[in-house]
Design an enzyme around this catalytic site. Sequence first.
Site, PDB file in Angstrom:
ATOM      1  N   ASP A  64      -2.936   8.010   8.108  1.00 17.71           N
ATOM      2  CA  ASP A  64      -3.405   7.214   9.252  1.00 17.71           C
ATOM      3  C   ASP A  64      -2.164   6.686   9.963  1.00 17.71           C
ATOM      4  OD1 ASP A  64      -2.522   4.907   7.878  1.00 17.71           O
ATOM      5  OD2 ASP A  64      -4.476   4.591   6.958  1.00 17.71           O
TER       6      ASP A  64
ATOM      7  N   HIS B 142       0.108   4.732   7.085  1.00 15.58           N
ATOM      8  CA  HIS B 142       0.211   5.168   5.688  1.00 15.58           C
ATOM      9  C   HIS B 142       0.554   6.648   5.604  1.00 15.58           C
ATOM     10  CE1 HIS B 142      -2.483   1.581   5.307  1.00 15.58           C
ATOM     11  NE2 HIS B 142      -1.593   1.311   4.356  1.00 15.58           N
TER      12      HIS B 142
ATOM     13  N   SER C  46       0.807  -1.221   0.000  1.00 17.26           N
ATOM     14  CA  SER C  46       0.000   0.000   0.000  1.00 17.26           C
ATOM     15  C   SER C  46       0.844   1.277   0.000  1.00 17.26           C
ATOM     16  CB  SER C  46      -0.937   0.004   1.216  1.00 17.26           C
ATOM     17  OG  SER C  46      -0.205  -0.194   2.413  1.00 17.26           O
TER      18      SER C  46
ATOM     19  N   ASN D  71       3.432  -5.548   5.726  1.00 12.07           N
ATOM     20  CA  ASN D  71       2.271  -6.383   6.076  1.00 12.07           C
ATOM     21  C   ASN D  71       2.693  -7.695   6.730  1.00 12.07           C
ATOM     22  OD1 ASN D  71       0.029  -4.732   5.188  1.00 12.07           O
ATOM     23  ND2 ASN D  71       0.803  -5.052   3.117  1.00 12.07           N
TER      24      ASN D  71
ATOM     25  N   GLY E  84      -2.162  -4.287   0.951  1.00 14.50           N
ATOM     26  CA  GLY E  84      -2.350  -5.532   1.688  1.00 14.50           C
ATOM     27  C   GLY E  84      -1.384  -6.631   1.328  1.00 14.50           C
TER      28      GLY E  84
END
Length: 218
Positions: free
Chosen positions: A191, A194, A51, A111, A83
Amino acid sequence: MTTKMNTHFITRRRFVQISALLAAAALPACGKPAPHAALPAGSKILALGDSLTAGYGADAAAAYPAVLAGFSGWQVINGGVSGNTSAQALARLPQLLKQQPQLVLVSIGGNDFLRKVPEAETRSNIRQILQQIKAAGVPAVLVAVPYFTTGALFGRLSEHPMYEELAAESSVPLFKGAWAEVLGDKKLKSDQIHANAQGYRVFAEKMWAFLKQQGFAR
C-alpha cells in the site's frame, strides 16, 4: 660500465624502497579490524519497530526479521508492533531487553511523522531508546525512516535528518537508504506506506549486507 651498473643499482634500490613504503601504507587499510565483533549463529537479535518491522502487508514469514534470520542463522526477535510510535516502542523496550539480545536494530518514527508528533518528542524518545540499549551493554543499529514530503507523491522519499544526528550523537551505526528505496518503488509496496513480501526481502538483503560491512556478520 661501472657508472651504468651503479645507476642500475640505485634505481633498483629506489624501486624497492618505494614498494616497501606503498606496502606499509596499505597495511592499515587492509588490516583494519571491523568495528564490531561477529555474532555467531544462534545469537539473539532484537528488531524493534512498528508495522514495517512487524511485516504488515505480507505473511509473518516474509517480515524482514524472519528473512534476516534465514540469511544469518541468528534468532531474530520480531519486536515490531503495527501503529507503534517512538514513545510506545520506548515503553516496550525494557521488557524486550530482558530477552538479552546481542544486537538491537531500531527502526521507529514513521508513525510519529504521520501523526505529526513534535519532532523534539520523537528525537527524545529515540535518543532514550539508544541510551537504554547502550546502558544494557548491547550494540545497536539505528535505521533511518522516511518522512512524507511533497516529493513522496512522485515516489521520491526523504529520510528525516534527525537520524543522522542521533546516530552521530549516540555513536551507533546508521543504516540508511533502504526504507526510502523500498517505499519509493510501487513494485515493492503493498500500500502507500508498507512494503510487500518482495520489498521486505529487499530490505533484509540490504540490512544483511550492512551488518556484514559493520563486522556483525561474516
